[in-house]
Design an enzyme around this catalytic site. Structure first.
Site, PDB file in Angstrom:
ATOM      1  N   ARG A  79     -14.523  15.095  17.546  1.00 28.81           N
ATOM      2  CA  ARG A  79     -15.162  15.704  18.711  1.00 28.81           C
ATOM      3  C   ARG A  79     -16.493  14.997  18.971  1.00 28.81           C
ATOM      4  NH1 ARG A  79     -18.744  20.655  19.085  1.00 28.81           N
ATOM      5  NH2 ARG A  79     -18.958  20.794  21.341  1.00 28.81           N
ATOM      6  N   ASN A 294     -18.342  27.610  17.619  1.00 29.96           N
ATOM      7  CA  ASN A 294     -19.257  27.013  16.648  1.00 29.96           C
ATOM      8  C   ASN A 294     -19.826  28.138  15.803  1.00 29.96           C
ATOM      9  OD1 ASN A 294     -18.760  24.702  18.070  1.00 29.96           O
ATOM     10  ND2 ASN A 294     -20.850  24.432  18.849  1.00 29.96           N
ATOM     11  N   TYR A 296     -22.167  29.098  12.374  1.00 27.50           N
ATOM     12  CA  TYR A 296     -23.080  28.662  11.310  1.00 27.50           C
ATOM     13  C   TYR A 296     -23.553  29.803  10.429  1.00 27.50           C
ATOM     14  CZ  TYR A 296     -23.287  24.087  13.492  1.00 27.50           C
ATOM     15  OH  TYR A 296     -22.956  22.851  13.975  1.00 27.50           O
ATOM     16  N   GLU A 354     -17.468  23.528  15.517  1.00 29.62           N
ATOM     17  CA  GLU A 354     -18.584  23.119  14.645  1.00 29.62           C
ATOM     18  C   GLU A 354     -18.720  24.130  13.526  1.00 29.62           C
ATOM     19  OE1 GLU A 354     -22.452  22.458  16.444  1.00 29.62           O
ATOM     20  OE2 GLU A 354     -21.542  21.437  18.159  1.00 29.62           O
TER      21      GLU A 354
HETATM   22  O1  IFM Z   1     -26.936  19.821  15.725  1.00 23.39           O
HETATM   23  C1  IFM Z   1     -26.540  20.999  16.350  1.00 23.39           C
HETATM   24  C2  IFM Z   1     -25.535  20.714  17.442  1.00 23.39           C
HETATM   25  O2  IFM Z   1     -26.026  19.815  18.373  1.00 23.39           O
HETATM   26  C3  IFM Z   1     -25.153  21.981  18.162  1.00 23.39           C
HETATM   27  N1  IFM Z   1     -24.763  23.009  17.232  1.00 23.39           N
HETATM   28  C4  IFM Z   1     -25.589  23.247  16.082  1.00 23.39           C
HETATM   29  C5  IFM Z   1     -25.904  21.959  15.367  1.00 23.39           C
HETATM   30  C6  IFM Z   1     -26.805  22.226  14.147  1.00 23.39           C
HETATM   31  O3  IFM Z   1     -28.009  22.796  14.550  1.00 23.39           O
END
Ligand code: IFM
Length: 456
Positions: A79, A294, A296, A354
């Protein structure tokens, strides 16, 4: 079912993700125009150590060996994002063929290596020329974006597996127009909902442009979702949690899938909440082929009137590890988020577009760059994804963030998210232990996630 005995399907895609400004370097090469990130990072004091993306990972020149690296790791998907101002230096009008050629070369090489290209049209690098015309605050941006998207579709649709319109609209609006930590660096409560709405309108217009040009089911959006959990069961904390969820998560997903904003938003924004024409939602809710998530971290929230506009604050969970960006490591949140999306919006194809972590990586020596914390992070999050799939979530692929250590926006180069170490002085790439672990996971369709120790 723990997920530990789960084998990922043959068709599951194993990827890694990057974005243009964070890795490419050479931002003005071959006729490209400047982006808002070029401008922002060249303004002293806005990025840590005054770092910028002028060289980054030099991927604009090293793309061939980077594709070979991906093939060696065993990736089946990659990606990346397209830089709008490489393709249209002024943002609209004249197409810069040399800029498009870069992505033609890249996608050709990926396909030759058996790696499916997943393209994102907007990963935060608006052409500076469009910012001069109001950028995301100008309603015309929806048409500008759709025209740019059509140029990219026409040139690359025969090579690209799938298209994401926007990456993380919440970060664009919150970081760029409310906190000001990201480009273009505004701090204005009144601007934020206008920007979010124009991002959504641009997304909808780009989906419609895709439908007009292609019959492939290959267009979606990427959002960052952070599940919000209440710090206690008292009614103030529960309400604070709902506000935080509406602001960060449902602000984008409800319009796209349900055609309306969450009811908490007018209360959160107060006088800054505009009246939007209801006809705007016709395009915004154009049916999608997939959603990219995404993930985290999570947020454990409690009420606190001192924090405007949300009146809620995150409570640090001291019992859990935190990354270098101070994000709590909470793998179960990924399973929760995937199940929540299915329950709230329907069972359609999902990708984890992500997931990853910045940790302090000990200085790498030769080929032995060891990053045991990232190995553990990857293992636990992939296991959580497996648990959600075992519960029926239609997850089609996973993209580690990131392939390479890179330019982490306002943190500059101080945070390393890569599964491959980059020595910025020499541009030498060294796969970390996490890359070797990922290779093993890919080769065993996830069976290598089961032992708690990774034997090399
Ligand atoms: O680096 C970033 C990315 O550009 C977008 N999502 C989170 C990542 C980590 O902060």
């Amino acid at each position: 079912m723990t997920g530990d005995d789960f084998l990922f399907p043959e068709s599951f895609l194993w990827g890694a993700a990057t974005s243009a400004y964070q890795i490419e370097g050479s931002p003005l090469a071959d006729g490209a125009g400047p982006s808002i990130w070029h401008r922002f990072s060249h303004t002293p004091g806005l990025v840590r150590d005054d770092d910028n993306g002028d060289v980054a990972c030099d991927h604009y020149r090293l793309w061939k060996s980077d594709v070979a690296l991906m093939r060696d790791i065993g990736l089946t998907a990659y990606r990346f994002s397209i830089s709008w101002s490489r393709v249209l230096p002024e943002g609209t009008g004249r197409v810069n063929q040399a800029g498009l050629d870069f992505y033609l070369r890249l996608t050709d090489a990926l396909r030759e290596a058996g790696i499916r290209p997943f393209a994102t049209l907007y990963h935060w690098d608006l052409p500076a020329a469009l910012d001069d015309r109001g950028g995301w605050l100008n309603r015309d941006v929806a048409g500008w974006f759709a025209d740019y998207a059509a140029v990219a579709y026409r040139a690359l649709d025969d090579r690209v597996e799938s298209w994401a319109t926007l990456n993380e609209p919440w970060v664009v609006a919150d970081g760029g127009y409310l906190s000001g930590a990201l480009a273009p660096g505004h701090r204005n409560l009144f601007e934020m909902p206008l920007v979010s709405h124009n991002l959504l309108r641009a997304h909808g217009a780009a989906v419609q442009a895709y439908r007009a040009l292609s019959s492939r089911p290959a267009v979606g959006i990427v959002v960052n979702i952070e599940p919000k959990y209440p710090a206690s069961s008292n009614p103030e904390d529960l309400a604070a949690t709902r506000r935080a969820d509406a602001y960060m998560n449902r602000q984008y997903l409800d319009p796209v899938f349900l055609g309306r904003y969450p009811e908490e938003l007018p209360e959160i924004f107060g006088q800054a909440w505009p009246d939007f024409p209801s006809s705007d939602f016709d395009a915004i809710r154009s049916p999608l082929d997939f959603l990219g998530v995404n993930y985290y971290t999570r947020g454990v929230m409690r009420a606190d009137a001192a924090y405007v506009p949300l009146r809620s604050v995150r409570v640090r969970q001291k019992q859990h590890a935190h990354t270098e960006t101070q994000w709590e490591v909470y793998p179960e949140g990924l399973a929760d988020v995937l199940r929540w999306v299915r329950k709230s919006y329907g069972n359609f194809p999902l990708y984890v577009t992500e997931n990853g972590a910045a940790f302090y990586d000990p200085p790498s020596v030769g080929a032995s760059a060891r990053d045991p914390l990232r190995v553990q992070y990857l293992r636990e999050h992939l296991r959580a994804a497996g648990r959600a799939m075992a519960d029926g979530v239609d997850l089609r692929g996973y993209f580690a963030w990131s392939l390479l250590d890179n330019f982490e926006w306002s943190h500059g180069y101080s945070k390393r998210f890569g599964i491959v170490h980059v020595d910025y002085a020499t541009q030498k790439r060294t796969p970390k232990q996490s890359a070797r672990f990922y290779t093993k996971v890919i080769g065993t369709r996830g069976a290598a996630l089961t032992p708690d120790v990774f034997e090399e």
